[in-house]
Design a protein around this motif. Sequence first.
Motif, PDB file in Angstrom:
ATOM      1  N   SER A   2       5.500  -6.432  -0.053  1.00 24.05           N
ATOM      2  CA  SER A   2       5.446  -7.300   1.101  1.00 24.05           C
ATOM      3  C   SER A   2       5.517  -8.748   0.633  1.00 24.05           C
ATOM      4  O   SER A   2       5.370  -9.048  -0.545  1.00 24.05           O
ATOM      5  CB  SER A   2       4.164  -7.051   1.891  1.00 24.05           C
ATOM      6  N   GLU A   3       5.734  -9.624   1.587  1.00 27.12           N
ATOM      7  CA  GLU A   3       5.774 -11.051   1.305  1.00 27.12           C
ATOM      8  C   GLU A   3       4.555 -11.694   1.956  1.00 27.12           C
ATOM      9  O   GLU A   3       4.288 -11.459   3.136  1.00 27.12           O
ATOM     10  CB  GLU A   3       7.057 -11.640   1.878  1.00 27.12           C
ATOM     11  N   LYS A  14       4.285 -10.167   5.675  1.00 33.06           N
ATOM     12  CA  LYS A  14       5.435  -9.511   6.303  1.00 33.06           C
ATOM     13  C   LYS A  14       5.759  -8.293   5.461  1.00 33.06           C
ATOM     14  O   LYS A  14       6.076  -8.408   4.273  1.00 33.06           O
ATOM     15  CB  LYS A  14       6.630 -10.476   6.361  1.00 33.06           C
ATOM     16  N   ASP A  16       7.778  -5.443   3.863  1.00 32.37           N
ATOM     17  CA  ASP A  16       9.194  -5.257   3.538  1.00 32.37           C
ATOM     18  C   ASP A  16       9.734  -4.015   4.223  1.00 32.37           C
ATOM     19  O   ASP A  16       9.065  -2.980   4.275  1.00 32.37           O
ATOM     20  CB  ASP A  16       9.379  -5.108   2.026  1.00 32.37           C
ATOM     21  N   ASP A  17      10.934  -4.133   4.745  1.00 27.91           N
ATOM     22  CA  ASP A  17      11.661  -3.014   5.343  1.00 27.91           C
ATOM     23  C   ASP A  17      10.939  -2.378   6.525  1.00 27.91           C
ATOM     24  O   ASP A  17      11.241  -1.241   6.900  1.00 27.91           O
ATOM     25  CB  ASP A  17      11.971  -1.937   4.289  1.00 27.91           C
ATOM     26  N   GLU A  18       9.958  -3.077   7.090  1.00 24.24           N
ATOM     27  CA  GLU A  18       9.267  -2.583   8.283  1.00 24.24           C
ATOM     28  C   GLU A  18       9.005  -3.768   9.208  1.00 24.24           C
ATOM     29  O   GLU A  18       8.785  -4.880   8.751  1.00 24.24           O
ATOM     30  CB  GLU A  18       7.941  -1.911   7.924  1.00 24.24           C
ATOM     31  N   PRO A  19       9.002  -3.519  10.503  1.00 24.32           N
ATOM     32  CA  PRO A  19       8.877  -4.622  11.462  1.00 24.32           C
ATOM     33  C   PRO A  19       7.426  -5.015  11.754  1.00 24.32           C
ATOM     34  O   PRO A  19       6.955  -4.938  12.889  1.00 24.32           O
ATOM     35  CB  PRO A  19       9.560  -4.047  12.704  1.00 24.32           C
ATOM     36  N   GLU A  51      14.326 -10.005  13.105  1.00 26.08           N
ATOM     37  CA  GLU A  51      14.203  -8.738  13.819  1.00 26.08           C
ATOM     38  C   GLU A  51      12.978  -8.761  14.725  1.00 26.08           C
ATOM     39  O   GLU A  51      12.045  -9.523  14.490  1.00 26.08           O
ATOM     40  CB  GLU A  51      14.050  -7.594  12.814  1.00 26.08           C
ATOM     41  N   ARG A 133       3.935   2.606  14.200  1.00 28.56           N
ATOM     42  CA  ARG A 133       5.037   3.344  13.557  1.00 28.56           C
ATOM     43  C   ARG A 133       5.472   4.541  14.408  1.00 28.56           C
ATOM     44  O   ARG A 133       6.591   4.996  14.286  1.00 28.56           O
ATOM     45  CB  ARG A 133       4.610   3.862  12.187  1.00 28.56           C
TER      46      ARG A 133
END
Length: 134
Positions: A2-3, A14, A16-19, A51, A133
Amino acid sequence: MSEKFQYDKYHFEKLDDEPFLIFTAYNSYSMAEDAEESVKVTFDLLNHINEPIYYILDWQDIDPLNMEDVSVGAMSVALSQNPLFKHPKFLGIGFVTSSEILAMAAKGLDSELYGHIKIEIFDSVDDAVNFFRQ
């Protein structure tokens, strides 16, 4: 992975690769004193996210709230000229808290006065992420 975006009294993550955008307030965070700044920072981050996302606010570590905190918080996220919780990129909003006051305030945003903002309440960030999810 994550960031993370680190600030004095809170941070954002945030996934990664998930909203998911997760806001975590530290014990020193005060809605009355810090909400305006953290809302501005949230808008800045949203401008760089391409997104729709789920926004999770982790309030587990903050001191017990008082009515001034609740009032200022509600004004800054729901009744301001550009209300954060009505942002078009939000797919859903979750609060992580054990505070009954904050949970009741969050549920109170689902009223005509605040524009029927729906907020889910969770015991942990993992519970919130898993719920959204599905």
